[in-house]
Design a protein around this motif. Structure first.
Motif, PDB file in Angstrom:
ATOM      1  N   ILE A 109       6.170  19.631  -8.702  1.00  0.00           N
ATOM      2  CA  ILE A 109       4.848  20.081  -8.468  1.00  0.00           C
ATOM      3  C   ILE A 109       4.010  19.772  -9.858  1.00  0.00           C
ATOM      4  CG2 ILE A 109       3.374  21.998  -8.092  1.00  0.00           C
ATOM      5  CD1 ILE A 109       5.797  23.629  -6.607  1.00  0.00           C
ATOM      6  N   THR A 110       4.401  20.130 -10.849  1.00  0.00           N
ATOM      7  CA  THR A 110       3.550  19.645 -11.828  1.00  0.00           C
ATOM      8  C   THR A 110       3.214  18.153 -11.918  1.00  0.00           C
ATOM      9  OG1 THR A 110       4.270  21.532 -13.388  1.00  0.00           O
ATOM     10  CG2 THR A 110       3.256  19.805 -14.501  1.00  0.00           C
ATOM     11  N   LEU A 111       4.165  17.431 -11.872  1.00  0.00           N
ATOM     12  CA  LEU A 111       4.118  15.910 -11.808  1.00  0.00           C
ATOM     13  C   LEU A 111       3.075  15.570 -10.720  1.00  0.00           C
ATOM     14  CD1 LEU A 111       4.657  13.344 -12.836  1.00  0.00           C
ATOM     15  CD2 LEU A 111       6.690  13.243 -11.550  1.00  0.00           C
ATOM     16  N   LEU A 112       3.142  15.979  -9.489  1.00  0.00           N
ATOM     17  CA  LEU A 112       2.328  15.680  -8.298  1.00  0.00           C
ATOM     18  C   LEU A 112       0.791  16.071  -8.880  1.00  0.00           C
ATOM     19  CD1 LEU A 112       4.261  16.776  -5.276  1.00  0.00           C
ATOM     20  CD2 LEU A 112       3.691  14.540  -5.979  1.00  0.00           C
ATOM     21  N   PHE A 113       0.713  17.060  -9.391  1.00  0.00           N
ATOM     22  CA  PHE A 113      -0.866  17.421  -9.772  1.00  0.00           C
ATOM     23  C   PHE A 113      -1.259  16.443 -10.716  1.00  0.00           C
ATOM     24  CE2 PHE A 113      -0.131  21.567  -7.770  1.00  0.00           C
ATOM     25  CZ  PHE A 113      -1.455  21.708  -7.120  1.00  0.00           C
ATOM     26  N   GLU A 114      -0.341  16.137 -12.107  1.00  0.00           N
ATOM     27  CA  GLU A 114      -0.710  15.358 -12.989  1.00  0.00           C
ATOM     28  C   GLU A 114      -1.151  13.907 -12.760  1.00  0.00           C
ATOM     29  OE1 GLU A 114      -1.556  14.114 -16.981  1.00  0.00           O
ATOM     30  OE2 GLU A 114      -1.163  16.073 -16.047  1.00  0.00           O
ATOM     31  N   LEU A 115      -0.449  13.447 -11.724  1.00  0.00           N
ATOM     32  CA  LEU A 115      -0.350  12.153 -10.842  1.00  0.00           C
ATOM     33  C   LEU A 115      -1.995  12.000  -9.992  1.00  0.00           C
ATOM     34  CD1 LEU A 115       2.872  11.110  -9.716  1.00  0.00           C
ATOM     35  CD2 LEU A 115       1.757  10.057 -11.725  1.00  0.00           C
ATOM     36  N   TYR A 116      -1.960  13.113  -9.256  1.00  0.00           N
ATOM     37  CA  TYR A 116      -3.409  13.303  -8.494  1.00  0.00           C
ATOM     38  C   TYR A 116      -4.366  13.230  -9.267  1.00  0.00           C
ATOM     39  CZ  TYR A 116      -6.902  14.691  -5.277  1.00  0.00           C
ATOM     40  OH  TYR A 116      -8.194  14.684  -4.589  1.00  0.00           O
ATOM     41  N   GLY A 117      -4.664  13.938 -10.383  1.00  0.00           N
ATOM     42  CA  GLY A 117      -5.722  14.250 -11.395  1.00  0.00           C
ATOM     43  C   GLY A 117      -5.903  12.926 -11.981  1.00  0.00           C
ATOM     44  N   SER A 118      -5.046  12.298 -12.472  1.00  0.00           N
ATOM     45  CA  SER A 118      -5.159  10.754 -13.088  1.00  0.00           C
ATOM     46  C   SER A 118      -5.676   9.943 -12.230  1.00  0.00           C
ATOM     47  CB  SER A 118      -4.011  10.372 -13.734  1.00  0.00           C
ATOM     48  OG  SER A 118      -3.455  11.071 -14.868  1.00  0.00           O
ATOM     49  N   PHE A 119      -5.239   9.760 -10.961  1.00  0.00           N
ATOM     50  CA  PHE A 119      -5.510   9.117  -9.803  1.00  0.00           C
ATOM     51  C   PHE A 119      -7.113   9.361  -9.430  1.00  0.00           C
ATOM     52  CE2 PHE A 119      -6.250   8.521  -5.297  1.00  0.00           C
ATOM     53  CZ  PHE A 119      -6.149   6.872  -5.143  1.00  0.00           C
ATOM     54  N   ARG A 120      -7.438  10.660  -9.246  1.00  0.00           N
ATOM     55  CA  ARG A 120      -8.649  11.063  -8.664  1.00  0.00           C
ATOM     56  C   ARG A 120      -9.739  10.467 -10.072  1.00  0.00           C
ATOM     57  NH1 ARG A 120     -10.113  17.211  -8.183  1.00  0.00           N
ATOM     58  NH2 ARG A 120      -9.872  17.094 -10.665  1.00  0.00           N
ATOM     59  N   ASP A 169     -12.082   0.900   1.747  1.00  0.00           N
ATOM     60  CA  ASP A 169     -12.141  -0.482   1.817  1.00  0.00           C
ATOM     61  C   ASP A 169     -12.791  -1.286   0.661  1.00  0.00           C
ATOM     62  OD1 ASP A 169     -10.682   0.329   4.203  1.00  0.00           O
ATOM     63  OD2 ASP A 169     -12.471   0.102   5.435  1.00  0.00           O
ATOM     64  N   ASN A 170     -12.162  -2.407   0.664  1.00  0.00           N
ATOM     65  CA  ASN A 170     -12.713  -3.701  -0.318  1.00  0.00           C
ATOM     66  C   ASN A 170     -12.883  -3.183  -1.689  1.00  0.00           C
ATOM     67  OD1 ASN A 170     -13.127  -5.165   1.736  1.00  0.00           O
ATOM     68  ND2 ASN A 170     -15.193  -4.397   2.359  1.00  0.00           N
ATOM     69  N   GLU A 171     -12.151  -1.837  -2.060  1.00  0.00           N
ATOM     70  CA  GLU A 171     -11.968  -1.476  -3.281  1.00  0.00           C
ATOM     71  C   GLU A 171     -10.782  -1.634  -4.275  1.00  0.00           C
ATOM     72  OE1 GLU A 171     -13.423   2.397  -3.609  1.00  0.00           O
ATOM     73  OE2 GLU A 171     -15.648   1.733  -3.506  1.00  0.00           O
ATOM     74  N   ALA A 172     -10.367  -1.733  -5.411  1.00  0.00           N
ATOM     75  CA  ALA A 172      -9.395  -2.114  -6.105  1.00  0.00           C
ATOM     76  C   ALA A 172      -9.636  -1.707  -7.659  1.00  0.00           C
ATOM     77  CB  ALA A 172      -8.721  -3.194  -5.880  1.00  0.00           C
ATOM     78  N   TRP A 173      -8.913  -0.865  -8.207  1.00  0.00           N
ATOM     79  CA  TRP A 173      -9.407  -0.434  -9.489  1.00  0.00           C
ATOM     80  C   TRP A 173      -9.186  -1.749 -10.413  1.00  0.00           C
ATOM     81  CZ3 TRP A 173      -6.041  -0.921 -13.534  1.00  0.00           C
ATOM     82  CH2 TRP A 173      -4.692  -1.228 -13.393  1.00  0.00           C
ATOM     83  N   ALA A 194       0.940  -1.248   0.045  1.00  0.00           N
ATOM     84  CA  ALA A 194      -0.018  -0.037  -0.051  1.00  0.00           C
ATOM     85  C   ALA A 194       0.761   1.089  -0.023  1.00  0.00           C
ATOM     86  CB  ALA A 194      -0.962   0.217   1.138  1.00  0.00           C
ATOM     87  N   ALA A 195       1.957   1.181   0.723  1.00  0.00           N
ATOM     88  CA  ALA A 195       3.006   2.407   0.778  1.00  0.00           C
ATOM     89  C   ALA A 195       3.864   2.409  -0.336  1.00  0.00           C
ATOM     90  CB  ALA A 195       3.578   2.430   2.158  1.00  0.00           C
ATOM     91  N   PHE A 196       4.073   1.558  -1.188  1.00  0.00           N
ATOM     92  CA  PHE A 196       5.154   1.498  -2.032  1.00  0.00           C
ATOM     93  C   PHE A 196       4.683   2.616  -3.251  1.00  0.00           C
ATOM     94  CE2 PHE A 196       6.112   0.573  -6.698  1.00  0.00           C
ATOM     95  CZ  PHE A 196       7.520  -0.014  -6.323  1.00  0.00           C
ATOM     96  N   ALA A 197       3.886   2.981  -3.543  1.00  0.00           N
ATOM     97  CA  ALA A 197       3.746   3.973  -4.647  1.00  0.00           C
ATOM     98  C   ALA A 197       4.181   5.391  -3.973  1.00  0.00           C
ATOM     99  CB  ALA A 197       2.227   4.058  -5.359  1.00  0.00           C
ATOM    100  N   PRO A 198       3.598   5.631  -2.918  1.00  0.00           N
ATOM    101  CA  PRO A 198       3.973   7.065  -2.444  1.00  0.00           C
ATOM    102  C   PRO A 198       5.602   7.077  -2.177  1.00  0.00           C
ATOM    103  CG  PRO A 198       1.992   6.293  -1.414  1.00  0.00           C
ATOM    104  CD  PRO A 198       2.304   5.282  -2.168  1.00  0.00           C
ATOM    105  N   SER A 202      -6.436   2.043  -4.351  1.00  0.00           N
ATOM    106  CA  SER A 202      -7.857   2.607  -3.905  1.00  0.00           C
ATOM    107  C   SER A 202      -7.767   3.183  -2.159  1.00  0.00           C
ATOM    108  CB  SER A 202      -9.072   1.921  -4.339  1.00  0.00           C
ATOM    109  OG  SER A 202      -9.001   1.619  -5.589  1.00  0.00           O
ATOM    110  N   SER A 203      -8.426   4.419  -2.183  1.00  0.00           N
ATOM    111  CA  SER A 203      -8.450   4.689  -0.789  1.00  0.00           C
ATOM    112  C   SER A 203      -9.621   4.082   0.331  1.00  0.00           C
ATOM    113  CB  SER A 203      -8.456   6.322  -0.879  1.00  0.00           C
ATOM    114  OG  SER A 203      -9.268   6.611  -1.537  1.00  0.00           O
TER     115      SER A 203
END
Length: 302
Positions: free
Chosen positions: A87-98, A165-169, A2-6, A162-163
């Motif tokens: 900063i741009t990469l963080l926003f891009e990653l978060y936007g795609s994740f969301r 419980d019991n969910e995974a993309w 779970a912590a691997f990606a961050p 996924s953030s």
């Protein structure tokens, strides 16, 4: 897992920053005589490089000649660019994740958590759900295209879980793929068949590209589902009002379609430690899987 990606993202930033500081430090050490006071050793050059990139700029080492001054200015500009890039990469990653997770959460209302293809079809057959199944396939067709583009561009996104419980993309994607395969292989006269076909096509494109990126060899093509599980699903679909057929031809068609993506789903679910879901995840307990793993008994010596 779970912590691997961050953690991997933080390590990536640290590697980039360290590489820049180290590279500029080596260049500055080559120009050590152009500083006042002169840089005595490489650690001092590394310190000047780090304080310039951040920038801290204490002024305890001052470049007095052209090349050293130019290098300091260039590194300072690189520091600003590096911060903007991060900063741009963080926003891009978060936007795609969301964007990815919004569809996963929305699917809970139809398919449950963890997502189930049969439950998705049952819910969509409700009296107030006209056109909902077609709409779902259309949404997930766009979702698959979005994930294909974003996750190939930024493979680290694959490992962000996924953030909820019991969910995974990967489970939700598998449920929609299974639902599309059931509609195309075993349901007659359903108006969502066209949308299911488009979703299934884009979904397989996603499977092929991401599996090649991660595994190179995704393994043998297997449906990884028992005939009894398929038959039980058909019974539930008939009870929900679908014109579902469960003959050998329909079973073989479903198994052939599912074999295109099932191995990828299961390997991804295990890689990401996804919560157990119907038809997705570790299926090694299935009878046909166990029989394949059994080795023939050694022959007795004559």
């Amino acid at each position: 897992m779970a912590a691997f990606a961050p953690i991997a993202l933080i390590v990536l930033f640290l590697i980039w920053a360290t590489a820049l500081v180290l590279g500029y430090g080596l260049l500055l050490y080559g120009l050590r005589a152009e500083f006042r006071p002169e840089l005595a050793d490489f650690p001092e050059a590394f310190y000047v490089s780090a304080s310039t990139l951040v920038p801290l700029a204490y002024g305890d080492f001052v470049p007095e000649q052209g090349w050293a001054r130019a290098l300091i200015v260039l590194e300072s500009a690189n520091g600003v660019a590096f911060g903007a890039l991060a900063i741009t990469l963080l926003f891009e990653l978060y936007g795609s994740f969301r964007s990815r997770e919004e569809a996963v959460v929305a699917l809970d209302a139809l398919a449950g958590a963890p997502a189930s293809a049969v439950q998705l079809l049952e819910t969509a057959a409700g009296p107030t759900m006209d056109g909902k199944l077609r709409e779902t396939f259309d949404e997930w067709q766009k979702w698959a295209a979005m994930v294909l583009e974003s996750h190939l561009a930024y493979p680290l996104l694959i490992y962000f879980r996924s953030s909820h419980d019991n969910e995974a993309w990967i489970n939700s994607f598998g449920a929609v793929m299974d639902a599309a395969a059931l509609v195309l292989s075993s349901v007659e006269g359903d108006q969502s068949a066209g949308s299911a076909k488009l979703m299934f096509t884009i979904g397989n494109h996603l499977v092929e590209d991401v599996s090649w990126l991660l595994f190179r060899n995704p393994g043998d093509a297997e449906a990884i589902i028992e005939r009894e599980e398929y038959a039980a699903a058909i019974v539930r679909l008939k009870a929900a009002g679908y014109r579902a057929l469960d003959g050998d031809a329909h079973w073989q068609k479903f198994a052939k379609m599912r074999a295109k993506y099932a191995m990828f789903l299961n390997r991804m679910a295990q890689l990401l430690s996804a919560p157990p879901a119907p038809w997705v995840g570790d299926r090694s307990y299935l009878p046909h899987r166990q029989s394949r793993r059994r080795r023939p008994a050694p022959k007795a010596a004559s």
